[in-house]
Design an enzyme around this catalytic site. Structure first.
Site, short mmCIF file in Angstrom:
data_model
loop_
_atom_site.label_atom_id
_atom_site.label_comp_id
_atom_site.label_asym_id
_atom_site.label_seq_id
_atom_site.Cartn_x
_atom_site.Cartn_y
_atom_site.Cartn_z
N ASN A 61 38.90 106.07 44.85
CA ASN A 61 39.11 106.55 43.49
C ASN A 61 37.95 107.45 43.07
O ASN A 61 37.28 108.03 43.92
CB ASN A 61 39.35 105.38 42.52
CG ASN A 61 40.37 105.72 41.44
OD1 ASN A 61 40.30 106.77 40.82
ND2 ASN A 61 41.33 104.84 41.25
N ARG A 62 37.70 107.56 41.78
CA ARG A 62 36.80 108.61 41.29
C ARG A 62 35.47 108.08 40.77
O ARG A 62 35.40 107.01 40.18
CB ARG A 62 37.49 109.40 40.17
CG ARG A 62 38.70 110.17 40.66
CD ARG A 62 39.58 110.69 39.53
NE ARG A 62 40.68 111.49 40.07
CZ ARG A 62 41.86 110.97 40.47
NH1 ARG A 62 42.08 109.68 40.36
NH2 ARG A 62 42.79 111.77 40.96
N HIS A 87 37.75 109.38 46.47
CA HIS A 87 38.01 108.71 47.75
C HIS A 87 36.93 108.97 48.80
O HIS A 87 37.22 109.15 49.99
CB HIS A 87 39.38 109.11 48.30
CG HIS A 87 40.53 108.59 47.49
ND1 HIS A 87 40.51 107.39 46.81
CD2 HIS A 87 41.77 109.12 47.24
CE1 HIS A 87 41.66 107.20 46.18
NE2 HIS A 87 42.44 108.24 46.43
N HIS A 157 45.67 102.89 51.02
CA HIS A 157 46.38 103.89 50.22
C HIS A 157 47.82 104.09 50.72
O HIS A 157 48.28 105.23 50.85
CB HIS A 157 45.60 105.21 50.26
CG HIS A 157 45.79 106.10 49.07
ND1 HIS A 157 47.02 106.63 48.72
CD2 HIS A 157 44.92 106.55 48.14
CE1 HIS A 157 46.88 107.38 47.64
NE2 HIS A 157 45.61 107.34 47.27
N TYR A 159 51.78 104.43 50.66
CA TYR A 159 52.81 104.88 49.72
C TYR A 159 54.08 104.08 50.03
O TYR A 159 54.68 104.24 51.09
CB TYR A 159 53.10 106.37 49.91
CG TYR A 159 52.06 107.31 49.37
CD1 TYR A 159 52.28 108.05 48.20
CD2 TYR A 159 50.84 107.49 50.03
CE1 TYR A 159 51.33 108.95 47.72
CE2 TYR A 159 49.89 108.37 49.55
CZ TYR A 159 50.14 109.10 48.40
OH TYR A 159 49.19 109.98 47.92
N ASP A 222 49.04 107.30 36.85
CA ASP A 222 47.91 107.22 37.79
C ASP A 222 46.77 106.51 37.07
O ASP A 222 45.74 107.10 36.77
CB ASP A 222 47.50 108.63 38.26
CG ASP A 222 46.53 108.57 39.43
OD1 ASP A 222 46.29 107.47 39.96
OD2 ASP A 222 46.01 109.64 39.84
N GLN A 256 45.45 100.15 41.01
CA GLN A 256 45.79 101.52 40.62
C GLN A 256 47.27 101.74 40.89
O GLN A 256 47.72 101.63 42.03
CB GLN A 256 44.96 102.53 41.40
CG GLN A 256 45.10 103.97 40.94
CD GLN A 256 44.18 104.34 39.79
OE1 GLN A 256 43.33 103.55 39.39
NE2 GLN A 256 44.34 105.55 39.27
N GLU A 281 47.25 100.21 44.62
CA GLU A 281 45.98 100.06 45.33
C GLU A 281 45.10 99.03 44.64
O GLU A 281 44.58 99.28 43.55
CB GLU A 281 45.24 101.39 45.38
CG GLU A 281 46.03 102.53 45.99
CD GLU A 281 45.53 103.88 45.50
OE1 GLU A 281 44.39 104.24 45.84
OE2 GLU A 281 46.27 104.56 44.77
#
Length: 319
Positions: A61-62, A87, A157, A159, A222, A256, A281
């Site tokens: 993440n950020r 990431h 991560h 999907y 998100d 997340q 996540e």
């Protein structure tokens, strides 16, 4: 060298690859459905920009302004999303070839050594990612130990799309065991404010139709949800077409929820489009190193990192 590994029993067939210690396939053998998206050819994972199935780190993440302080020293990290880091930077753990440490009939453990100041992060860090299968469930365990104080946040991560045909995730139903979520600024970084989900499109305390919630919200999701303590499951995802229920447990404080709106991939044998898969996540909160009110992500030579997440796959009608 790219290597794949398969874990299989009567219920599930799990395939992983050593690029990014990535989850490549999760096949429900009774329904004959692969429950996650992949990039097709293994070589595509060398440039896995959507992070499909990858282990993201050193900090998933950020982190705002790609920097943080430890003991009054500022560490400047690589910027790969505007002024921020996402990431783990330009070449995070998702892009590394991991070593296989151990393997058995029901598990495989990948190992990676991240050197001091890689992408700007302090500490030589040894990371393990273990996949283990048991009946109709599997778990991922992340471990990390360091020789310097540092910040770590590792995620898988994947999907998810529980339908046989992977058109979109709009028809799925989602439950998240969270009374609040983290409000984001315009750059998708938490402001530090906790927002109650009640009477908002972010209320997933009961199963909600994802397409309907996106319409209510007037935008895709998100966000990091603050998981309730002592919950049985962090989140549950259900498809009315396959009647597959995915139930997720974790020891992490957040999850997340990302609806895959930026997903795009094209190669000679594979094409992926927005909203074809969604991410759930389990993780620490984004930008925790710069927010003292968030659970700490600091690890030290005496304090290891431990993240466990399990996925239970059952068949039942929910709605």
């Amino acid at each position: 060298m790219i290597k794949s590994h398969t874990l299989e029993n009567q219920f599930l067939k799990i395939k992983t690859i050593n690029i990014g210690a990535s989850l490549y396939e999760v096949i429900d053998k009774r329904k004959k459905i692969n429950l996650i998206l992949n990039l097709g050819n293994y070589k595509n994972y060398l440039k896995n920009k959507p992070y499909l199935g990858a282990t993201c780190g050193r900090y998933a993440n950020r982190i705002k302004n790609a920097q943080f302080k430890i003991d009054k020293k500022t560490y400047r990290l690589s910027k790969n999303e505007g002024q921020n880091i996402l990431h783990g930077g330009h070449k995070g753990f998702d892009a590394k070839i991991w070593d296989i440490k151990t393997q058995s009939s029901n598990s495989i453990t990948y190992e990676y050594l991240s050197p001091h100041l890689q992408e700007g992060f302090p500490g030589n860090i040894k990371v393990l990612c273990k996949y283990q299968i048991n009946k109709n469930s599997f778990k991922i365990i992340f471990l990390a130990k360091t020789d310097h104080k540092s910040h770590v946040n590792l995620v898988n991560h994947a999907y998810w799309n529980l339908n046989k045909s992977k058109n979109s995730i709009f028809d799925h139903f989602l439950l998240i065991n969270a009374n609040s979520y983290l409000k984001n600024d315009s750059l998708n970084i938490p402001t530090g404010e906790y927002k109650e989900v009640d009477k908002t499109p972010y209320d997933f305390k009961q199963f909600r139709h994802i397409g309907h919630q996106i319409e209510l919200n007037k935008k895709a999701f998100d966000e990091n949800f603050v998981l309730n303590k002592r919950q049985k499951y962090a989140a549950c995802l259900w498809s009315p077409h396959s009647n597959i229920l995915l139930s997720i447990k974790t020891n992490q404080p957040g999850i997340q929820f990302y609806t895959g709106q930026h997903l795009r991939f094209k190669s000679s044998n594979k094409m992926l489009s927005p909203f074809q898969g969604l991410c759930l996540e389990t993780q620490a909160f984004p930008n925790s190193p710069n927010n003292k009110n968030f659970p700490s992500t600091l690890i030290t030579p005496r304090k290891k990192y431990f993240h466990e997440v399990s996925f239970l796959i059952t068949h039942q009608k929910i709605i």
